[in-house]
Design a protein around this motif. Structure first.
Motif, mmCIF file in Angstrom:
data_model
loop_
_atom_site.group_PDB
_atom_site.id
_atom_site.type_symbol
_atom_site.label_atom_id
_atom_site.label_comp_id
_atom_site.label_asym_id
_atom_site.label_seq_id
_atom_site.Cartn_x
_atom_site.Cartn_y
_atom_site.Cartn_z
ATOM 1 N N UNK A 163 -3.339 8.706 5.105
ATOM 2 C CA UNK A 163 -3.135 9.793 5.954
ATOM 3 C C UNK A 163 -1.879 9.809 6.219
ATOM 4 N N UNK A 164 -1.062 8.979 6.724
ATOM 5 C CA UNK A 164 0.238 8.718 7.256
ATOM 6 C C UNK A 164 1.192 9.235 6.106
ATOM 7 N N UNK A 165 1.248 8.771 4.890
ATOM 8 C CA UNK A 165 2.051 9.016 3.679
ATOM 9 C C UNK A 165 1.822 10.475 3.465
ATOM 10 N N UNK A 166 0.655 11.061 3.488
ATOM 11 C CA UNK A 166 0.473 12.348 3.273
ATOM 12 C C UNK A 166 0.922 13.423 4.360
ATOM 13 N N UNK A 219 0.449 9.795 -4.456
ATOM 14 C CA UNK A 219 0.343 11.061 -4.092
ATOM 15 C C UNK A 219 1.838 11.748 -4.222
ATOM 16 N N UNK A 220 2.656 11.223 -5.204
ATOM 17 C CA UNK A 220 4.013 11.544 -5.604
ATOM 18 C C UNK A 220 5.034 11.952 -4.308
ATOM 19 N N UNK A 221 4.795 11.039 -3.477
ATOM 20 C CA UNK A 221 5.656 11.127 -2.067
ATOM 21 C C UNK A 221 6.723 10.225 -2.472
ATOM 22 N N UNK A 222 7.492 10.211 -1.354
ATOM 23 C CA UNK A 222 8.928 9.419 -1.471
ATOM 24 C C UNK A 222 9.004 8.677 0.073
ATOM 25 N N UNK A 263 0.842 -1.383 -0.247
ATOM 26 C CA UNK A 263 0.106 0.042 0.025
ATOM 27 C C UNK A 263 0.934 1.379 -0.071
ATOM 28 N N UNK A 264 2.103 1.307 0.748
ATOM 29 C CA UNK A 264 2.753 2.337 0.762
ATOM 30 C C UNK A 264 3.390 2.793 -0.838
ATOM 31 N N UNK A 265 3.716 1.643 -1.385
ATOM 32 C CA UNK A 265 4.293 1.930 -2.719
ATOM 33 C C UNK A 265 3.143 2.577 -3.501
ATOM 34 N N UNK A 266 1.896 2.106 -3.381
ATOM 35 C CA UNK A 266 0.699 2.512 -4.381
ATOM 36 C C UNK A 266 0.259 4.118 -3.779
ATOM 37 N N UNK A 267 0.663 4.136 -2.753
ATOM 38 C CA UNK A 267 0.276 5.751 -2.192
ATOM 39 C C UNK A 267 1.275 6.489 -2.577
#
Length: 451
Positions: free
Chosen positions: A368-371, A335-338, A327-331
């Motif tokens: 929400x954590x990724x953002x 969301x264009x995060x790293x 899921x982390x890879x997907x998000x």
């Protein structure tokens, strides 16, 4: 806490390691026999093995034999061999036999700690890679290699080519629609439509027309003939999600459709043949609903020709971390995060949390954590988990309860015969004795001795 099996006959070295490696739970063995007993009992990911074991401490024959048996019983185990300062020959031979690494006496705990950390990280990566390999093309959305999920995936592979009506049971958020789509993809109907309808999300007075369609003029506002979900799925697969919430008044019409494979649109008189495979899903206990007469008994038996139980997330062990990383890879992409991964405390918190909302809850927390995360690694606080959110029982306690219950159940069915008990459990008699000792089920041996 990570468990390390230390196979070492020197009591002084045992005490030194116990004092200098506080971040690990160390269990000890002093010879080959006790080592194999401890291996079966704890199933550690990492083992340190002194090659100079009794009864042949001057040579490495006993240690190498122990290494061979460890890797035979537990091939994925990372064995770190311990050698004398001038014993490179035996160290290289151990590596050739499958040992992960070696270090030489005298022990430098700083070096040993680095080797242990690397061994555990490699072990976790192998577990995750195995889980990803297990998710074949047909089950691409089903991630995990726990025993429960492996069994569920095997069931999918068996029933998919058939036309048998399948009932998917599981808590909300466990991925019942994902399993339904996997069945469709592996079926001969995979090039036709997959249509899903949630029986709980549509008002009772509209559900019939949504399912069966309606003729022009059937009711106010019916300006044209409209196909229902069943007709839209013709040739393909229909998922009746949350069928436990289907009104009792509509269940009789659904039963007729399942038996005859014909429908009548609302306001129509013509019978229409439909070729569709039906999969049903619910989080409710339909057997109890039948008893309470809130679900038709004949419909229950008609939709449950095969029942597939989907395990909740809390029963899937390390799958939780594997799913979280996927899921982390997907998000990150979405969301264009790293974000690079999770802290150790975050992974432990995820493994200990009860996950009442299952995968859906995990998705929401991670999104929400990724953002919002301010670091490259997501912490337990970022996903809203902390000590008070952890479940009371540790995974070891849960396993102990499950294994104890299984042993006592098999023992009862075997009428107190330990050999038959071991056979029923699929283990050897010595392994059963080790489990009896591990969980202090001494009454079982006492009863056998009396008989």
């Amino acid at each position: 806490m990570k468990t390390v099996l230390v196979i070492e006959d020197d009591i002084g070295i045992q005490k030194q390691l116990k004092w200098s490696l506080p971040d690990y739970e160390l269990v000890f063995a002093q010879d080959r026999a006790s080592a194999l007993t401890q291996l079966r009992r704890y199933e550690p990911e990492v083992v340190t093995l002194d090659l100079g074991l009794p009864p042949d401490p001057a040579n490495a024959s006993e240690g190498l034999a122990c290494l061979h048996e460890i890797l035979t019983l537990q091939p994925g185990c990372k064995v770190i061999v311990v050698t004398g300062s001038n014993d490179n020959e035996h160290a290289l031979k151990a590596i050739a036999l499958g040992a992960y690494d070696y270090y030489q006496k005298p022990i430098d705990t700083a070096v040993l700690t680095v080797i242990l950390d690397r061994a555990f990280k490699l072990s976790q990566l192998e577990i995750e890679n195995k889980a990803l390999r297990a998710a074949n093309l047909n089950n691409a959305d089903i991630i995990g290699n726990s025993d429960a999920m492996a069994k569920a995936c095997r069931t999918v592979e068996k029933i998919a080519p058939t036309e048998i009506t399948t009932l998917l049971l599981g808590e909300s958020g466990t991925g019942k629609e994902v399993f339904a789509r996997a069945i469709h993809r592996q079926s001969p109907r995979n090039n036709k439509a997959f249509v899903a309808i949630n029986c709980a999300s549509i008002p009772e007075n509209l559900l019939e027309s949504e399912l069966f369609g309606y003729e022009k003029g059937a009711f106010t506002g019916a300006n044209k003939t409209t196909l229902g979900k069943i007709e839209c799925a013709n040739g393909g697969t229909l998922l009746l999600d949350e069928i436990g919430d289907m009104p009792l008044s509509l269940q009789a019409k659904m039963l007729r459709f399942l038996q005859e494979r014909v429908i009548e649109r609302v306001g129509g008189r013509q019978e229409i043949e439909v070729d569709v495979r039906v999969i049903c899903a619910t989080h409710r206990n339909l057997a109890e609903m039948v008893t309470e007469q809130s679900f038709r008994e004949d419909l229950y038996y008609r939709i449950s020709e095969i029942t597939l139980l989907i395990p909740p997330l809390r029963q899937r062990g390390h799958d939780i971390v594997v799913i979280a990383k996927a899921l982390l890879n997907k998000f990150n992409h979405e969301f264009n995060t790293q974000i690079q991964g999770f802290t150790e405390s975050a992974m432990q918190a995820m493994l200990q949390y009860n996950w009442p909302g299952n995968i859906r809850e995990l998705q929401n927390k991670l999104k929400s954590a990724v953002i919002l995360a301010e670091s490259k690694y997501i912490s337990a606080e970022d996903i809203g988990l902390s000590e008070q959110h952890s479940k009371t029982d540790t995974l070891r306690k849960v396993r102990e309860q499950a294994e104890t219950g299984a042993i006592r159940h098999a023992y009862t069915l075997a009428n107190g015969n330990l050999s038959k008990t071991a056979d029923a459990l699929g283990i050897t008699r010595p392994t059963l004795y080790a489990l009896i000792d591990k969980y202090r089920l001494h009454d079982l041996r006492s009863i056998e001795a009396e008989t």
